[in-house]
Design a protein around this motif. Structure first.
Motif, mmCIF file in Angstrom:
data_model
loop_
_atom_site.group_PDB
_atom_site.id
_atom_site.type_symbol
_atom_site.label_atom_id
_atom_site.label_comp_id
_atom_site.label_asym_id
_atom_site.label_seq_id
_atom_site.Cartn_x
_atom_site.Cartn_y
_atom_site.Cartn_z
ATOM 1 N N LEU A 21 44.239 67.869 -26.887
ATOM 2 C CA LEU A 21 45.261 68.816 -27.335
ATOM 3 C C LEU A 21 45.201 70.071 -26.468
ATOM 4 O O LEU A 21 44.170 70.375 -25.873
ATOM 5 N N GLY A 22 46.310 70.774 -26.411
ATOM 6 C CA GLY A 22 46.296 72.098 -25.808
ATOM 7 C C GLY A 22 46.407 72.183 -24.300
ATOM 8 O O GLY A 22 46.169 73.230 -23.717
ATOM 9 N N MET A 23 46.758 71.065 -23.669
ATOM 10 C CA MET A 23 46.944 71.133 -22.218
ATOM 11 C C MET A 23 48.305 71.731 -21.892
ATOM 12 O O MET A 23 49.222 71.699 -22.717
ATOM 13 N N ASP A 24 48.443 72.227 -20.690
ATOM 14 C CA ASP A 24 49.752 72.625 -20.193
ATOM 15 C C ASP A 24 50.471 71.330 -19.835
ATOM 16 O O ASP A 24 50.029 70.577 -18.968
ATOM 17 N N THR A 25 51.547 71.078 -20.538
ATOM 18 C CA THR A 25 52.260 69.815 -20.381
ATOM 19 C C THR A 25 52.585 69.471 -18.928
ATOM 20 O O THR A 25 52.536 68.310 -18.530
ATOM 21 N N LEU A 26 52.922 70.495 -18.159
ATOM 22 C CA LEU A 26 53.427 70.244 -16.808
ATOM 23 C C LEU A 26 52.369 70.348 -15.711
ATOM 24 O O LEU A 26 52.646 70.077 -14.543
ATOM 25 N N ALA A 27 51.163 70.749 -16.093
ATOM 26 C CA ALA A 27 50.118 70.917 -15.080
ATOM 27 C C ALA A 27 49.358 69.614 -14.848
ATOM 28 O O ALA A 27 49.309 68.748 -15.715
ATOM 29 N N ASP A 28 48.768 69.499 -13.680
ATOM 30 C CA ASP A 28 47.972 68.313 -13.347
ATOM 31 C C ASP A 28 46.517 68.505 -13.772
ATOM 32 O O ASP A 28 45.934 69.568 -13.558
ATOM 33 N N TYR A 29 45.971 67.469 -14.354
ATOM 34 C CA TYR A 29 44.568 67.491 -14.746
ATOM 35 C C TYR A 29 43.880 66.206 -14.294
ATOM 36 O O TYR A 29 44.505 65.147 -14.222
ATOM 37 N N ALA A 30 42.600 66.334 -14.031
ATOM 38 C CA ALA A 30 41.761 65.153 -13.836
ATOM 39 C C ALA A 30 40.777 65.129 -14.997
ATOM 40 O O ALA A 30 40.307 66.177 -15.433
ATOM 41 N N LEU A 31 40.497 63.940 -15.514
ATOM 42 C CA LEU A 31 39.509 63.801 -16.585
ATOM 43 C C LEU A 31 38.340 63.000 -16.049
ATOM 44 O O LEU A 31 38.537 61.992 -15.373
ATOM 45 N N LEU A 32 37.159 63.436 -16.360
ATOM 46 C CA LEU A 32 36.005 62.709 -15.856
ATOM 47 C C LEU A 32 34.814 62.826 -16.783
ATOM 48 O O LEU A 32 34.799 63.660 -17.681
ATOM 49 N N MET A 33 33.843 61.960 -16.538
ATOM 50 C CA MET A 33 32.619 61.958 -17.342
ATOM 51 C C MET A 33 31.392 61.918 -16.448
ATOM 52 O O MET A 33 31.434 61.381 -15.350
ATOM 53 N N ASP A 34 30.340 62.482 -16.940
ATOM 54 C CA ASP A 34 29.045 62.275 -16.308
ATOM 55 C C ASP A 34 27.992 62.187 -17.400
ATOM 56 O O ASP A 34 28.315 62.290 -18.583
ATOM 57 N N PHE A 35 26.772 61.929 -17.009
ATOM 58 C CA PHE A 35 25.694 61.687 -17.967
ATOM 59 C C PHE A 35 24.478 62.492 -17.581
ATOM 60 O O PHE A 35 23.989 62.370 -16.460
ATOM 61 N N ILE A 36 24.026 63.299 -18.498
ATOM 62 C CA ILE A 36 22.865 64.119 -18.166
ATOM 63 C C ILE A 36 21.662 63.676 -18.991
ATOM 64 O O ILE A 36 21.787 63.275 -20.146
ATOM 65 N N PRO A 37 20.486 63.722 -18.363
ATOM 66 C CA PRO A 37 19.251 63.336 -19.074
ATOM 67 C C PRO A 37 19.041 64.266 -20.260
ATOM 68 O O PRO A 37 19.257 65.462 -20.143
ATOM 69 N N LEU A 38 18.657 63.705 -21.363
ATOM 70 C CA LEU A 38 18.434 64.531 -22.556
ATOM 71 C C LEU A 38 17.067 65.206 -22.502
ATOM 72 O O LEU A 38 16.813 66.171 -23.206
ATOM 73 N N ASP A 39 16.192 64.647 -21.702
ATOM 74 C CA ASP A 39 14.862 65.233 -21.534
ATOM 75 C C ASP A 39 14.257 64.610 -20.293
ATOM 76 O O ASP A 39 14.903 63.808 -19.622
ATOM 77 N N ASP A 40 13.017 64.931 -19.987
ATOM 78 C CA ASP A 40 12.404 64.341 -18.789
ATOM 79 C C ASP A 40 11.312 63.348 -19.180
ATOM 80 O O ASP A 40 10.251 63.306 -18.592
ATOM 81 N N LYS A 41 11.657 62.541 -20.190
ATOM 82 C CA LYS A 41 10.686 61.569 -20.684
ATOM 83 C C LYS A 41 11.147 60.130 -20.465
ATOM 84 O O LYS A 41 12.330 59.859 -20.348
ATOM 85 N N ARG A 42 10.164 59.283 -20.440
ATOM 86 C CA ARG A 42 10.433 57.853 -20.447
ATOM 87 C C ARG A 42 9.982 57.349 -21.811
ATOM 88 O O ARG A 42 8.979 57.810 -22.344
ATOM 89 N N TYR A 43 10.725 56.402 -22.387
ATOM 90 C CA TYR A 43 10.414 55.937 -23.732
ATOM 91 C C TYR A 43 10.049 54.458 -23.747
ATOM 92 O O TYR A 43 10.316 53.715 -22.799
ATOM 93 N N ARG A 44 9.415 54.063 -24.819
ATOM 94 C CA ARG A 44 9.273 52.636 -25.092
ATOM 95 C C ARG A 44 9.419 52.449 -26.589
ATOM 96 O O ARG A 44 9.271 53.382 -27.376
ATOM 97 N N TYR A 45 9.718 51.207 -26.981
ATOM 98 C CA TYR A 45 10.010 50.953 -28.390
ATOM 99 C C TYR A 45 8.873 50.187 -29.014
ATOM 100 O O TYR A 45 8.437 49.151 -28.481
ATOM 101 N N ALA A 46 8.358 50.701 -30.108
ATOM 102 C CA ALA A 46 7.276 50.007 -30.820
ATOM 103 C C ALA A 46 7.907 49.109 -31.878
ATOM 104 O O ALA A 46 8.414 49.591 -32.888
ATOM 105 N N PHE A 47 7.898 47.808 -31.613
ATOM 106 C CA PHE A 47 8.576 46.887 -32.517
ATOM 107 C C PHE A 47 7.969 46.864 -33.915
ATOM 108 O O PHE A 47 8.689 46.768 -34.900
#
Lengths: 293, 293
Positions: A126-152
């Motif tokens: 919502l709220g874009m200028d109807t007539l203006a050009d926009y690019a939409l994009l995504m990226d992914f940032i690390p949530l922390d500097d850890k490595r995980y493992r799952y204990a079943f």
DNA sequence: AGTTTGTCACCTAGGTGGCAAAGT
DNA sequence: ACTTTGCCACCTAGGTGACAAACT
């Protein structure tokens, strides 16, 4: 409505890109630099400062709270935004489903060939200028500097050590970029072409992530500034949004059985693995999530 | 290389359009008027003269000769072309297959829901300004003002009378429009999203044709003129191409059995109807084609 | 032991012509 | 008599998690 945490500017991203798989590739000269529309590209991003993504506390605020916030907009206080983007509002689609996954601890499969996300990241704008050009994009940032493992046995995630070396920071342009505000707002914008991979040498422009690491998807709205020296307005011309309920752990195989079951129950492409019960499409029990130690 | 026949300007096209099915819809202000990119749109076309498509001899020259010409470019002598388009050259892909069909008398199915063409219209483009914006589009002009029927006993097409009332003249924009010359020239441009329908009230932006009538596909390259009064340069900013080997008869069901067999043999989606013979993928006997009487 | 890879059956989604039935 | 419509089986194309094998 929107939190005000300053998540920092777009993180470290290199510009080694990948060839366009075969789609449109219009060129934008925006504040983020020269952006190549199409699949996924890397770009030298935005700010004057180059922040190393690992070891940097991207998220200093509460990061795992699933929250009721509509959109968590980043609002760097140092730079005033262009009116073309300042009024833009974003609404996450399938929010209840995202929350259901997030309560269990969302996992996203990464493969060498690239795997789509499920749920798919989709937004209403919502709220874009109807007539203006926009690019939409995504990226992914690390949530922390850890490595995980799952204990079943305990059905819990454990910290397994320090994060592996950061992957090449790529961004994924929505393939329809650039387009007018009117077009973006006409219907839900879906990032269903976005794929995640664990292949560091990926050649298909997919987003590269480290397995067993946690990530926060980020969504960016970029106004395509027609001015010749638009690079100078980098900071003003984009607005970023974070939905904490979309964070996830990248995995090569599902760890939490409840996640597997919820994927099977809610992803049409996994219908083949449903036992029967065409009705049990709802409400698994809520489970608190959080790294244990 | 290119013939010089003046086919007349873009024929009659109305502007009743149809909603974008859901794809990108960027807006161009070009010489052809305000063009809406995406699926198929109707547009009030170009020239100062409004030519009724029925009863107008669009093709005065030889029209069924399959020919060895690379591209038949239209070259209206009255208006000099913008250098951005004048040097553009186009090469038809799958030309041998098109010729094979054309020798038998190509038929294209039209349905209410819309049917793709086979072969698909695909071109390789040369000579664009790498950095300029272009829109690529197609339209279909009646080859004559006749209605046909097929005589099964003699395996020949017969004139069945005067043409039915003309269908709304729509154009189909290649969905990647607009894009830079560099992008268009990067690889083969395929119009595989284009669909043909016989539904006069079509709401999906498909190309509307009369069944049992003959048509000539036409391909247009439009330079997106950045000048404010670009409408004034209408004639200069586009260049059109006609490949006579792509002409066809619209039908609701195949008439010529040889056409059916060639479709089955060459269209991957019709593989289910192949008897066996994974090798007989080639050279049906040549057959002269032409309306009898 | 923990993690990754490749293959597979089983889906979704949608493009084919055949064919019987309906239209005109 | 000729043409159109709707439904169908059979494809292509590609997105799922399961699972055994391979890797480290």
């Amino acid at each position: 409505m929107a939190g005000d945490a300053d998540w920092g500017n777009l993180g470290t991203q290199d510009w080694q890109a990948g060839r366009a798989s075969q789609r449109k590739r219009a060129f934008l000269s925006t504040g983020l630099g020269v952006l190549a529309s199409s699949e996924t590209y890397s770009l030298p991003v935005s700010s004057s400062s180059w922040e190393p993504p690992v070891g940097t506390p991207f998220l200093s605020g509460p990061c795992t709270s699933s929250s009721e916030a509509q959109a968590m907009a980043e609002t760097p206080s140092q730079s005033p935004k262009n009116p073309r983007v300042s009024g833009v509002t974003v609404q996450l689609e399938m929010k209840p489903l995202w929350e259901e996954f997030n309560q269990l601890g969302t996992e996203m499969i990464v493969t060498k060939a690239g795997r789509r996300m499920f749920p798919t990241f989709q937004v209403k704008i919502l709220g874009m200028d109807t007539l203006a050009d926009y690019a939409l994009l995504m990226d992914f940032i690390p949530l922390d500097d850890k490595r995980y493992r799952y204990a079943f046995h305990s059905s819990a995630w454990l910290v397994a050590g320090k994060a592996d070396p950061a992957t090449p920071g790529r961004v994924h342009f929505h393939p329809d970029s650039p387009a007018k505000g009117a077009q973006w707002m006409r219907q839900i914008v879906s990032f269903d072409k976005l794929k995640l991979t664990n292949n560091l040498l990926d050649d298909n422009g997919h987003i590269i992530l480290n397995s067993m690491h946690r990530y926060q998807p980020r969504f960016h709205v970029v106004f395509v500034d027609p001015r010749k020296d638009s690079e100078r307005y980098a900071q003003e011309n984009f607005k970023s949004f974070i939905f904490t309920e979309t964070q996830f752990t990248a995995v090569t195989a599902y760890q939490n059985h409840r996640i597997t079951q919820l994927k099977i129950a809610s992803n049409p492409f996994a219908k083949g693995f449903r036992e029967s019960d065409p009705d049990s499409w709802s409400t698994p029990s809520a489970l608190s999530w959080g790294p244990t130690i």
